[in-house]
Design a protein around this motif. Structure first.
Motif: not given
Length: 310
Positions: A18-20, A204-217, A250-253, A255-256
């Motif tokens: 995120e910062f480096g 790399t996705l470190l864990a499954p991302v599902e539902g609305e979170l997947a759309e946001k990703l 952009e993903i580091f903006r 928190e999830e």
């Protein structure tokens, strides 16, 4: 995939945080890591000329452009001719031969258009041949070049490059000699317009991302990086093409996502982008550049052998 925090990650990945950026320094040298042989291996590692206007013979130039400025403009016009079919021109040779010189003629005169309206103020309507383009450059064969290049389309790469503007009574009568050269001698011989490189992105996705979170990703990355799949009735995100990522972080903006995604760059995987001026296709340019590099390497090794013998 190199595991987060592992030695393999430190050796082969540049990690974007995120910062480096982490692991930017080079660590893959012999003896740095126990159990890894990082010695240089030749099996892992195995001057592209062009044709350009070199001499301009100005027989008549009544335009407002000075001869030297006009000659400079002509020299920068990319010429569509395979340099591998020609030899280098001998230094001091003024005439040139069919094997080392291409000759073009530019002969044009601006006149008034007798059919133009008297009320018109548009130069395109008032004058004929007031704009001189590269399409007006005509190839003049030397010696037996007609037989040597029967199917060759020897001409400027683009026919709509503006060379000069004329007014009635002004004319150009010029002969140009194109010779073979390399970019080290002059920029006009460079066949490459833009060349750049970057390290291969790795997401790399470190864990499954599902539902609305997947759309946001998916929306957090460049188009084509993340795709959505339906698994057991759920929308699941997966990495489709890391190469499309621009490294915006952009993903580091959000928190999830901070502990769900790892962004990195593969140290030894370079993506080169080579844009040609049109003289030769990019794939040919790269192959020819590799041949030149191999030739320089051979000369270097020969010099080392000769030095050791002495």
């Amino acid at each position: 995939m190199a595991a987060p925090g592992s030695v393999e990650e430190m050796r082969t990945r540049v990690v974007l945080e995120e910062f480096g950026i982490r692991n930017v320094h080079t660590t893959d040298f012999p003896g740095n890591y126990h159990g890894y042989d990082d010695t240089w291996d030749q099996m892992k590692f195995e001057k592209v000329p062009t044709m350009a206007v070199e001499k301009v013979f100005v027989y008549n130039n009544t335009s407002i452009i000075q001869d030297e400025i006009l000659a400079h403009r002509l020299g920068l016009i990319p010429i569509k001719a395979d340099p591998r079919l020609f030899e280098y021109r001998s230094q001091g040779d003024e005439e040139g031969t069919e094997i080392d010189t291409l000759q073009f003629q530019l002969k044009i005169k601006c006149t008034r258009n007798p059919r133009a309206s008297k009320e018109s103020s548009d130069p395109n309507e008032l004058y004929i041949d007031h704009k001189v383009y590269t399409k007006h450059m005509k190839w003049v064969p030397i010696g037996n070049q007609v037989d040597l290049f029967p199917k060759a389309d020897l001409s400027p790469v683009h026919d709509d490059i503006l060379i000069a503007q004329l007014r009635p009574g002004q004319e150009l009568d010029i002969v140009m000699h194109c010779v073979k050269g390399i970019g080290k001698d002059h920029a006009k011989f460079s066949p490459v317009a833009t060349a750049s490189y970057r390290l291969l992105p790795e997401i790399t996705l470190l864990a499954p991302v599902e539902g609305e979170l997947a759309e946001k990703l998916k929306r957090s990355f460049s188009p084509g990086v993340i795709e959505l799949q339906t698994v057991n009735g759920k929308t699941v995100a997966r990495v489709a093409n890391s190469r499309m990522d621009t490294g915006s972080r952009e993903i580091f903006r959000h928190e999830e996502f901070k502990n769900l995604v790892r962004m990195a760059r593969v140290r030894d995987h370079y993506i080169f982008s080579v844009e040609s001026t049109g003289v030769l296709p990019p794939d040919v340019l790269v192959c020819e550049a590799i041949k030149v590099l191999m030739g320089k390497s051979r000369r270097f090794l020969d010099e080392l052998d000769n030095t050791q013998m002495e």
